[in-house]
Design a protein around this motif. Structure first.
Motif, short mmCIF file in Angstrom:
data_model
loop_
_atom_site.label_atom_id
_atom_site.label_comp_id
_atom_site.label_asym_id
_atom_site.label_seq_id
_atom_site.Cartn_x
_atom_site.Cartn_y
_atom_site.Cartn_z
N GLY A 189 1.36 2.81 1.01
CA GLY A 189 2.49 3.61 0.56
C GLY A 189 2.38 5.07 0.93
N ARG A 191 2.48 8.36 3.08
CA ARG A 191 3.33 8.71 4.21
C ARG A 191 2.45 9.08 5.41
NH1 ARG A 191 7.96 6.71 3.33
NH2 ARG A 191 8.99 8.18 4.73
N THR A 209 5.40 4.66 6.60
CA THR A 209 4.51 4.38 5.50
C THR A 209 3.29 3.60 5.98
OG1 THR A 209 6.48 4.16 4.15
CG2 THR A 209 4.43 3.39 3.18
#
Lengths: 480, 316
Positions: A189, A191, A209
């Motif tokens: 998750g 970035r 992601t």
């Protein structure tokens, strides 16, 4: 009672206020409340009259939460991320290059990709497949790189890692800025940002992601939920701190892309720093391919095969974690079929890019158990003839890469039963010791039931092919 | 030479015409009062006159509209000496001169004497042959090879096969009509029906032989071999019925080779640089109890496989 909005909260509110000037038409009621909040805070910083200021301290807290989570939250986050991407791009663009393979005869580019500088000495990481044309035909092509300002210069190939699709290059006039390799662990998750030059349209950065390593894969690959495009291969994938955590390598679908973990590039750099100089890249590729398949098949063969029962047949189950297995069946409800069948198919869905004309690394096996009550023995064996075939090898369409198939067909006694076994192989012309090989076998003991087994591997050594075929052949047994 | 014999040139397989001189002379031309009447419109009604002086023969050219050649050279208008082996060209027709004692080939025995003697066999027998063969094919195909047990699929296949047989017989009937003035369609149909039946049984037999060879090359060779054998027989009969070709076996060999060569060339072009995507292996399977023997041990097979790998490796 003091009413204190933390400094950070004030900053958030101020930023939200700025956005309100443009988003008020979207959130009129919330913006109104925001203005009220700030108005109260400015007018009565210490002791707001409770009667006059009904929202009071509690109201201010509520206001901050509302603003932060609903009004300001998403746009602000996007703005912050945009700022991150923007700043990463500004910082990284000097160290990210377009890598070109140029056709010497025409002087024009043959293929393009991306690369990035990873040290002040001018070492550049990219994908093997970006430079593979040059690797295979160094007299026909040359390598060059283009800086962000359009300056074109030659680049030297140092090392390749064909298995992980990496190459280490060196430029003579390194940029002042280079990208550091990350050692940090990322969580699903997080970035991440990928840079590259898609379709020769200019250097870009895209955001996506991190989704961990691909499961059930023969090679470590990072699953990047972002959209890589052709030309970005070899470009860096950066974490939020701007360090390289992966190298763009391929895409599998919409918003489904893959990165090579940066560890492999670090290993390549360490190998170079240890003084390894490669004179013959083809030999290095061959050795890498031999070692890779050897590691995979020796691991597979070192364990007793897990087995499962499929009807009257005991068969090998999933032989390695990296294999994906599927099944289907033909039952009595299929009126056009005069037989029933159960089918299991396991396959390694990883390939190694060797050249534009050659991919290797396929490994698959499947088992089909066929029963009939309606067909007579001749009809049934005609049906079996249709199933008794070798899979097609589509890993290459180039006669310069492989020879013709030769086959060894015979009746073989396995676990007390008679099988017709056909094994075929074709040798690689440029990589001695590697083959495409397949085996198909069918049982011949019964008039109304039979098993068909097929195994195929590309880029496998003779020893491993024979051992794997035998390993599977001897594991398939009829239940007594 | 007591008399001469003139043969109007005919290609192999066609009906040849001969004329023998009677008495002291022989006339050649398009008019019906000649001894040898030709139909070539480039020949004059009265073209040549052969005559005998002593023991030698000569000819005069009566009409000079078109040149007359003797052994490809122009001749005089009169007194052109001629003997056995000479070739005379008039218009588009060529005449060959033979002596009376020229040896003729031995009498051929009719292989299908009672049928070949007939102009036509009538429609019933050929039709019955075709239907009979088609029914046998149908039953064999269904019980031997149908994997979905759909009769109609087999019926369509057999009907298509029957159509091919009829077309083949028709083409040879046309050839017979042209070359022998007898079409023998019915007989050709019987022959090609027999060929169809032969192919069915030969294919099964070849399967059984090839299975025990465990070699894709042998399987392929056998399939070509049985086609060659059956076609040879078919062409031999076709030629015999439709032509008077002097060496029907040789003609059959040439026809078979040509046909299979074309088919082979179609499947395997000489300049074929296509890569093999899937191996050709020994794919024939036989059901128990037709599988004789239980096979070799795994150890023996996989040892041989290792050697096969080594053999397939090409030097870099």
């Amino acid at each position: 009672m003091t009413t204190i909005i933390p400094r950070a909260g004030m900053a958030v509110l101020a930023a939200a206020l700025r956005r309100c000037s443009t988003t008020a038409f979207l959130y009129p009621r919330l913006c109104t409340r925001l203005y009220t909040c700030l108005y109260l805070r400015m007018r009565s910083p210490r002791k707001p009259p409770a009667a006059v200021h009904p929202i009071g301290r509690g109201a201010l807290s509520t206001c901050a939460v509302i603003v932060a989570t609903v009004l300001v939250g998403l746009p602000l986050k996007a703005a912050a991320q945009a700022n991150t991407a923007s700043s990463l791009f500004e910082r990284g663009k000097q160290a990210v290059y377009q890598i070109r393979v140029v056709d010497v005869a025409s002087g024009d580019k043959y293929s393009i990709g991306s690369g990035f500088q990873i040290s002040e000495q001018g070492y550049v990481g990219t994908n093997f497949h970006v430079v593979s044309a040059f690797v295979h035909e160094p007299d026909k092509y040359r390598l060059e790189y283009i800086r962000h300002d359009g300056d074109v210069n030659p680049v030297t190939l140092l090392l390749t890692d064909v298995v992980h699709d990496l190459a280490l290059l060196k430029i003579d006039e390194p940029a002042d800025h280079y990208l550091e390799l990350s050692s940090a662990e990322l969580g699903k998750g997080d970035r991440i940002y990928s840079m590259g030059n898609p379709h020769d349209l200019g250097m870009t950065i895209i955001e996506g992601t991190y989704n961990g390593l691909v499961e059930n894969s023969r090679y470590r690959k990072i699953l990047f939920s972002g959209s890589l495009n052709a030309g970005m291969s070899g470009g860096p994938a950066l974490d939020a701190s701007g360090k390289v955590m992966g190298i763009n390598v391929s895409k599998g679908g919409e918003q489904l892309s893959f990165l090579v973990p940066v560890d492999h590039l670090r290993a390549l750099l360490a190998e170079h720093n240890a003084g390894n100089v490669v004179a013959d890249h083809s030999e290095r590729i061959r050795n890498a391919l031999l070692d890779d398949q050897n590691a995979f098949f020796q691991t597979l063969l070192s364990k007793p095969p897990p087995t499962k029962i499929m009807g009257a047949l005991s068969i090998p189950d999933r032989l390695a974690e990296s294999l994906r297995c599927w099944g289907h069946s033909v039952d009595e409800e299929d009126k056009d079929k005069k037989y029933t069948a159960a089918h299991q198919h396991c396959k390694a869905e990883d390939n190694i890019y060797v050249s534009q004309a050659l991919y290797i690394g396929d490994f698959q096996y499947d088992f089909e158990l066929i029963n009939t009550d309606e067909l007579n023995r001749f009809q049934f064996y005609t049906l079996l003839e249709e199933q008794f075939s070798h899979p097609a090898f589509t890993n290459t369409g180039d006669k310069d890469e492989v020879g013709n198939f030769t086959c060894e067909d015979d009746l073989v006694r396995l676990s007390g039963y008679t099988w017709k076994v056909s094994s075929c192989m074709r040798a690689y012309k440029k990589y001695k010791g590697l083959f495409d090989a397949s085996m198909t076998m069918v049982s011949l003991d019964f008039s109304n039931r039979a098993a068909v087994v097929t195994v195929a591997a590309s880029g496998i050594s003779a020893d491993n092919a024979v051992a794997t075929f035998r390993y599977i052949a001897e594991t398939v047994t009829w239940k007594q | 030479m007591e008399a001469i014999v003139l043969q109007v040139e005919a290609r192999h397989g066609r009906v040849a015409e001969f004329a023998r001189s009677s008495g002291q002379g022989l006339t050649v031309g398009r008019a019906y009062d000649n001894d040898l009447v030709l139909t070539d419109l480039h020949v004059a009604p009265h073209q040549l006159h052969f005559f005998k002086e002593g023991t030698h023969w000569f000819f005069d050219v009566i009409d000079a509209v078109n040149p007359v050649l003797l052994n490809k050279r122009p001749v005089n208008a009169t007194n052109n000496a001629v003997g056995p082996g000479d070739e005379i060209t008039i218009g588009r027709t060529r005449l060959h001169v033979f002596p009376l004692d020229h040896t003729v080939e031995p009498t051929r025995q009719l292989m299908l004497s009672s049928w070949l003697a007939l102009e036509n066999t009538g429609p019933i027998l050929p039709l019955l042959a075709l239907i009979g063969v088609s029914l046998v094919d149908l039953v064999i195909n269904y019980f031997y090879a149908s994997t979905n047990l759909k009769w109609m699929e087999q019926v369509y296949g057999v009907l298509f096969s029957a159509l091919i047989c009829a077309v083949w017989a028709g083409l040879w009937a046309i050839a017979g009509r042209i070359l022998r003035h007898q079409h023998h369609f019915g007989l050709q149909l019987i022959v090609v029906s027999g060929f169809s039946m032969l192919m069915t049984f030969l294919a099964i037999a070849a399967n059984y032989i090839a299975f025990y060879a465990f070699d894709a090359g042998v399987e392929e060779f056998l399939s070509w071999f049985i086609y060659a054998l059956a076609l040879l027989i078919l062409f031999r009969l076709n030629f015999m019925i439709a032509t008077n070709v002097q060496r029907p076996l040789l003609a059959s060999v040439i026809a078979t080779t040509t046909l299979l060569g074309v088919v082979y060339g179609f499947y395997y072009p000489w300049d074929d640089e296509e890569i093999e995507y899937a191996p050709e292996h020994s794919a024939i399977l036989l059901p128990p109890p037709l599988v004789l023997g239980s096979g070799e041990t795994a150890q023996a097979y996989f040892s041989e496989l290792g050697e096969a790998f080594a053999d397939s490796e090409q030097p870099l």
